[in-house]
Design an enzyme around this catalytic site. Sequence first.
Site, PDB file in Angstrom:
ATOM      1  N   ASN A  62      -5.807  77.428 -79.309  1.00 44.88           N
ATOM      2  CA  ASN A  62      -5.238  76.494 -80.082  1.00 44.88           C
ATOM      3  C   ASN A  62      -3.866  76.916 -81.255  1.00 44.88           C
ATOM      4  OD1 ASN A  62      -8.181  75.859 -79.167  1.00 44.88           O
ATOM      5  ND2 ASN A  62      -7.402  73.741 -80.016  1.00 44.88           N
ATOM      6  N   LYS A  66      -0.049  75.615 -81.432  1.00 46.38           N
ATOM      7  CA  LYS A  66      -0.111  74.720 -82.265  1.00 46.38           C
ATOM      8  C   LYS A  66       0.739  74.598 -83.536  1.00 46.38           C
ATOM      9  CE  LYS A  66      -3.133  71.614 -80.100  1.00 46.38           C
ATOM     10  NZ  LYS A  66      -4.880  70.585 -80.311  1.00 46.38           N
ATOM     11  N   SER A 151     -11.640  75.159 -90.707  1.00 42.70           N
ATOM     12  CA  SER A 151     -13.422  74.942 -90.148  1.00 42.70           C
ATOM     13  C   SER A 151     -14.056  75.946 -89.782  1.00 42.70           C
ATOM     14  CB  SER A 151     -12.819  73.858 -88.462  1.00 42.70           C
ATOM     15  OG  SER A 151     -13.941  73.434 -89.674  1.00 42.70           O
ATOM     16  N   ASP A 228      -8.449  64.344 -95.240  1.00 40.43           N
ATOM     17  CA  ASP A 228      -9.078  65.334 -94.158  1.00 40.43           C
ATOM     18  C   ASP A 228     -10.923  64.066 -94.237  1.00 40.43           C
ATOM     19  OD1 ASP A 228     -10.710  67.007 -93.048  1.00 40.43           O
ATOM     20  OD2 ASP A 228     -10.008  68.532 -93.669  1.00 40.43           O
ATOM     21  N   HIS A 261      -6.999  66.741 -90.921  1.00 40.69           N
ATOM     22  CA  HIS A 261      -7.189  68.220 -90.907  1.00 40.69           C
ATOM     23  C   HIS A 261      -7.580  68.818 -89.553  1.00 40.69           C
ATOM     24  CE1 HIS A 261     -11.616  70.586 -90.866  1.00 40.69           C
ATOM     25  NE2 HIS A 261     -11.691  70.088 -89.223  1.00 40.69           N
TER      26      HIS A 261
END
Length: 283
Positions: A62, A66, A151, A228, A261
Amino acid sequence: METKPTEISSTKMFGGFNKRYKHFSPTLGCSMVFHIYFPPPSASKKVPVLYWLSGLTCTDENFIIKSGAQRTASAEGVALIAPDTSPRGLNVEGEADNWDFGVGAGFYLNATQEKWKNWRMYDYVVKELPKLLSENFPQLDTSRASISGHSMGGHGALTIYLKNLDKYKSVSAFAPICNPINCPWGQKAFTNYLGDNKADWVEYDATHLISKFRDVSATILIDQGEDDKFLHDQLLPHKFEEACRSANVPLLLRLQPGYDHSYFFIATFIEDHIRHHAQALKL
């Protein structure tokens, strides 16, 4: 079972290379993959490393695909290390029943409950992976390391940094789970991985650890999107902010209006984080 990493893909980007590796992890008891972004080679010196810990449901891909972090990592001469988020392929009953627990949700702790005994991502990130990098990639200077994450991975970065201040020069996080013992994600994970003894839980809670490990040299950088949807019930950055204030620990908590988020939020501010770590790594 090959513990030595085998390259499985390579892509050029900003003059350096994204390379993906597979190896067998004795810590986790399964094959694991991880990514390294190697900046353009420097003839004169080894490059320091920045570990990136991803969030729930993510893999090692990821962040690499990204975030766009490679642009600044290339300019600053920092290698990016992106491990996976849990053991995989162990076929433990129920491991994939929930998106927020089990596969893709290792929470960067060492599980103590028998059923989840292979979930030892803390030891994998802190011990096994740095040793593997040091032994197999001479161009990396693993003695100069920083750590960041998003996160669940922000939780991992903060707790791992605080418990290993001798190993990392700096820490930053995007929308970290700051006080997991007081949020549903954390309570679910800790109950299953660690059991019911809350004394074990606080060892993996950044808000509690900050008072114990306050000898922080570099300012802790946290970016948090104000839009978020997880901010108020899961992430609880203000609890961490209060704990840092009480412990006199330098924290820069930036609330970013309008951001959520997602990786769009991460991509917007990742340059600041890479530069924050590059400065701490004294590049």
